[in-house]
Design a protein around this motif. Sequence first.
Motif, PDB file in Angstrom:
ATOM      1  N   UNK A 120       0.854  -1.139   0.075  1.00 48.26           N
ATOM      2  CA  UNK A 120      -0.003  -0.051  -0.075  1.00 48.26           C
ATOM      3  C   UNK A 120       0.925   1.081  -0.145  1.00 48.26           C
ATOM      4  N   UNK A 121       0.157   2.398   0.394  1.00 48.72           N
ATOM      5  CA  UNK A 121       0.820   3.583   0.402  1.00 48.72           C
ATOM      6  C   UNK A 121       1.261   3.945   1.740  1.00 48.72           C
ATOM      7  N   UNK A 122       2.395   4.479   2.189  1.00 44.48           N
ATOM      8  CA  UNK A 122       2.564   4.936   3.577  1.00 44.48           C
ATOM      9  C   UNK A 122       1.710   5.997   3.798  1.00 44.48           C
ATOM     10  N   UNK A 123       0.732   5.925   4.788  1.00 43.27           N
ATOM     11  CA  UNK A 123      -0.212   6.849   5.183  1.00 43.27           C
ATOM     12  C   UNK A 123      -0.050   7.878   6.216  1.00 43.27           C
ATOM     13  N   UNK A 124       1.283   8.020   6.713  1.00 40.64           N
ATOM     14  CA  UNK A 124       2.000   8.580   7.934  1.00 40.64           C
ATOM     15  C   UNK A 124       3.087   9.146   7.834  1.00 40.64           C
ATOM     16  N   UNK A 125       3.220  10.447   8.343  1.00 41.39           N
ATOM     17  CA  UNK A 125       4.683  11.023   8.646  1.00 41.39           C
ATOM     18  C   UNK A 125       5.453  11.303   7.408  1.00 41.39           C
ATOM     19  N   UNK A 126       6.632  11.620   7.247  1.00 41.96           N
ATOM     20  CA  UNK A 126       7.469  12.224   6.348  1.00 41.96           C
ATOM     21  C   UNK A 126       7.817  11.236   5.298  1.00 41.96           C
ATOM     22  N   UNK A 150     -11.030  10.083  13.560  1.00 38.84           N
ATOM     23  CA  UNK A 150     -12.199   9.510  14.105  1.00 38.84           C
ATOM     24  C   UNK A 150     -13.492   9.711  12.840  1.00 38.84           C
ATOM     25  N   UNK A 151     -13.848   8.399  12.520  1.00 39.20           N
ATOM     26  CA  UNK A 151     -14.870   8.522  11.473  1.00 39.20           C
ATOM     27  C   UNK A 151     -14.157   9.060  10.060  1.00 39.20           C
ATOM     28  N   UNK A 152     -12.945   8.693   9.877  1.00 40.93           N
ATOM     29  CA  UNK A 152     -12.431   9.015   8.643  1.00 40.93           C
ATOM     30  C   UNK A 152     -11.763  10.416   8.422  1.00 40.93           C
ATOM     31  N   UNK A 153     -11.971  11.117   9.570  1.00 44.31           N
ATOM     32  CA  UNK A 153     -11.305  12.448   9.804  1.00 44.31           C
ATOM     33  C   UNK A 153     -10.493  12.822  10.809  1.00 44.31           C
ATOM     34  N   UNK A 154      -9.572  13.780  10.572  1.00 42.94           N
ATOM     35  CA  UNK A 154      -8.729  14.217  11.684  1.00 42.94           C
ATOM     36  C   UNK A 154      -9.498  14.783  12.828  1.00 42.94           C
ATOM     37  N   UNK A 155      -9.327  14.377  14.210  1.00 51.25           N
ATOM     38  CA  UNK A 155     -10.098  14.944  15.096  1.00 51.25           C
ATOM     39  C   UNK A 155      -9.894  16.300  15.871  1.00 51.25           C
ATOM     40  N   UNK A 156      -8.610  16.594  15.335  1.00 52.82           N
ATOM     41  CA  UNK A 156      -8.156  18.033  15.658  1.00 52.82           C
ATOM     42  C   UNK A 156      -8.093  18.829  14.662  1.00 52.82           C
ATOM     43  N   UNK A 199      -3.204  11.499   9.038  1.00 48.90           N
ATOM     44  CA  UNK A 199      -3.194  10.225   8.349  1.00 48.90           C
ATOM     45  C   UNK A 199      -3.983  10.134   7.162  1.00 48.90           C
ATOM     46  N   UNK A 200      -3.354   9.676   6.133  1.00 48.79           N
ATOM     47  CA  UNK A 200      -3.800   9.942   4.679  1.00 48.79           C
ATOM     48  C   UNK A 200      -4.694   8.706   4.157  1.00 48.79           C
ATOM     49  N   UNK A 201      -4.331   7.610   4.869  1.00 49.73           N
ATOM     50  CA  UNK A 201      -4.977   6.248   4.098  1.00 49.73           C
ATOM     51  C   UNK A 201      -6.211   6.166   4.197  1.00 49.73           C
ATOM     52  N   UNK A 202      -6.874   6.764   5.476  1.00 49.94           N
ATOM     53  CA  UNK A 202      -8.312   6.747   5.421  1.00 49.94           C
ATOM     54  C   UNK A 202      -9.112   7.437   4.296  1.00 49.94           C
ATOM     55  N   UNK A 203      -8.322   8.773   4.125  1.00 48.15           N
ATOM     56  CA  UNK A 203      -9.073   9.517   2.857  1.00 48.15           C
ATOM     57  C   UNK A 203      -9.059   8.883   1.552  1.00 48.15           C
TER      58      UNK A 203
END
Length: 241
Positions: free
Chosen positions: A9-15, A203-209, A233-237
Amino acid sequence: MRLKEVFSSLQGEGVLIGCRQLFVRLSQCNLSCAYCDTDYADSATWSAEDEPGGAGRREYPNPADPAFLTELIGRWQSHTRHHSLALTGGEPLVQGAALAEWLPLVCGILPVYLETNGTLPEPLERLLPYISWVSMDIKLAGTGGVPTPWDAHAAFLILSRPKACQVKVVIDPQTTADEVAEAARFVHHHAPQVPLILQPKTVAGRPSVTGRPLLSLQSAAACEHPASLVIPQMHPLLSIR
Ligand code: SF4
């Protein structure tokens, strides 16, 4: 090694966000964070996609045969060009002895990116020659639900800083500026060249902050450690793993 799954898959977090990676998810963890959404329980079998990124799955018995796993990874890399191999969990370093036997076999096929909770410095030390990047978490007490293991994090970061690509903290709407500033001070003290990533809990596929609270937390971190970034996180989007 006792595995959960192997997938592409694609890395969905960080640099390294967006890089194509071959993920090897190990079972077992030494922590139990309140926000954990990962199934890391040990199981009789592990699964792998039928091809890199494919919809089908095949099941294999645990523990995984190291030679078979290495051959599978070589085959996948000939089929689809991956940037790196992401070792994830659970906490991969719980199985440090098994990794010490397997990583020398696989690191010639793909460079290894370790995702870790940053609490097990002893197994890390033995494995560092085979690891190209370390992505380490700091577990904030307010979000993790357990006291932050500062001593273990410090020993870990000092060992891994030549290869550390980031330190990551998960933030949620309850996270305070003081907590974030403390983490940023810690990173700046032990590894001033390493970026600190603030990652809003999904949360529910969206950033909570989001919005002003997010900017305030980033500002609190950047006052202590200028290289403080916000990366959700990018992968939920993208509806990917
Ligand atoms: S360290 Fe990671 S896998 Fe382990 S409990 Fe915490 S969030 Fe879950």
